[in-house]
Scaffold this motif. Structure first.
Motif: not given
Length: 256
Positions: A160-186
């Protein structure tokens, strides 16, 4: 009313003491830091041996397997016949098995790591992963949250911790991709709240949870060497400057 000893009054242990005291149980707290134990408002024991001497239920909420073993077997503490030992620390399957092997046969053991932070303890909404002599501890555990029975609770906690923490890691990377694509963070956050990472986003933006990065990394290391995603998440956790910050620091640019 049950006589309960709580060994360990860090963030989670202190919250457990307060919740069980409020439920009407007689709780004795022990900590290597006596001031921290005293801050819970419970009776404070000077040693683990004193804490467990009259306890019906003993709960360990400590950092790791070495700490649990030292307190239970290296401190002079003796669990009396009929005691129920509830091991709530996240220590992994191997350390759990080693502790069970050293317990006397007249002590009932419950493997009970939890999902949830201090806010869930205070609200009584923890998810308690439980295996072993669960029935013996149920009257106490039900004050802390929902009991989810499983065959090997410590192993399930790692999953369960693997699921929870890797999901937050994926969220980190997804927000980095959004920033690279010029998508407003909010805007990105609003869109992700309705997507597959919604649960991770809720946890990563919580203002009431308190789970330090260092402890998250400790928990995830039980899965180290299994997949590249686990290793990548461990690297993200290691890169957070303040290791005592909550895991929301993974998506907080100011803290990085």
């Amino acid at each position: 009313m049950t006589n309960i000893a709580v060994l360990g009054t860090g963030r989670m242990g202190s919250a457990v003491v307060r919740r069980l005291s409020a439920a009407g149980h007689v709780v004795t707290a022990w900590s290597r830091n006596p001031a921290r134990a005293a801050a819970t408002g419970a009776k404070v024991a000077e040693s683990p041996a004193e804490a467990v001497a009259g306890a019906d239920v003993v709960i360990t909420v400590l950092t790791d397997g070495a700490a649990v073993a030292e307190v239970l077997f290296g401190s002079g503490a003796t669990l009396r016949p009929g005691t129920v030992l509830v091991q709530m620390s996240t220590i992994g399957p191997e350390a759990t098995a080693a502790i069970v092997e050293r317990l006397p046969g007249d002590v009932s053991f419950v493997d009970a790591p939890v999902m949830g932070s201090v806010d869930a303890v205070a609200a009584g909404t923890l998810v308690i992963l439980a295996s072993g002599a669960v029935e013996a501890a149920e009257p106490v555990l039900r004050h802390l949250g929902t009991i989810q029975r499983c065959d090997a609770a410590s192993a399930v906690k790692v999953m369960q911790m693997t699921a929870a923490l890797t999901a937050i890691g994926a969220l980190h990377d997804t927000l980095e991709v959004a920033a690279a694509l010029g998508i407003d963070r909010a805007a990105a956050m609003e869109l992700l709240a309705a997507g597959p990472l919604a649960g991770a986003l809720r946890r990563a933006t919580s203002t009431t949870a308190d789970f330090p990065v260092a402890l998250a990394a400790k928990d995830l290391r039980f899965a180290s060497g299994t997949t590249p995603v686990v290793e990548a998440t461990l690297s993200l956790l290691a890169a957070v400057p303040d290791q005592q910050a909550d895991i929301c620091a993974l998506i907080d640019r100011e803290s990085r």
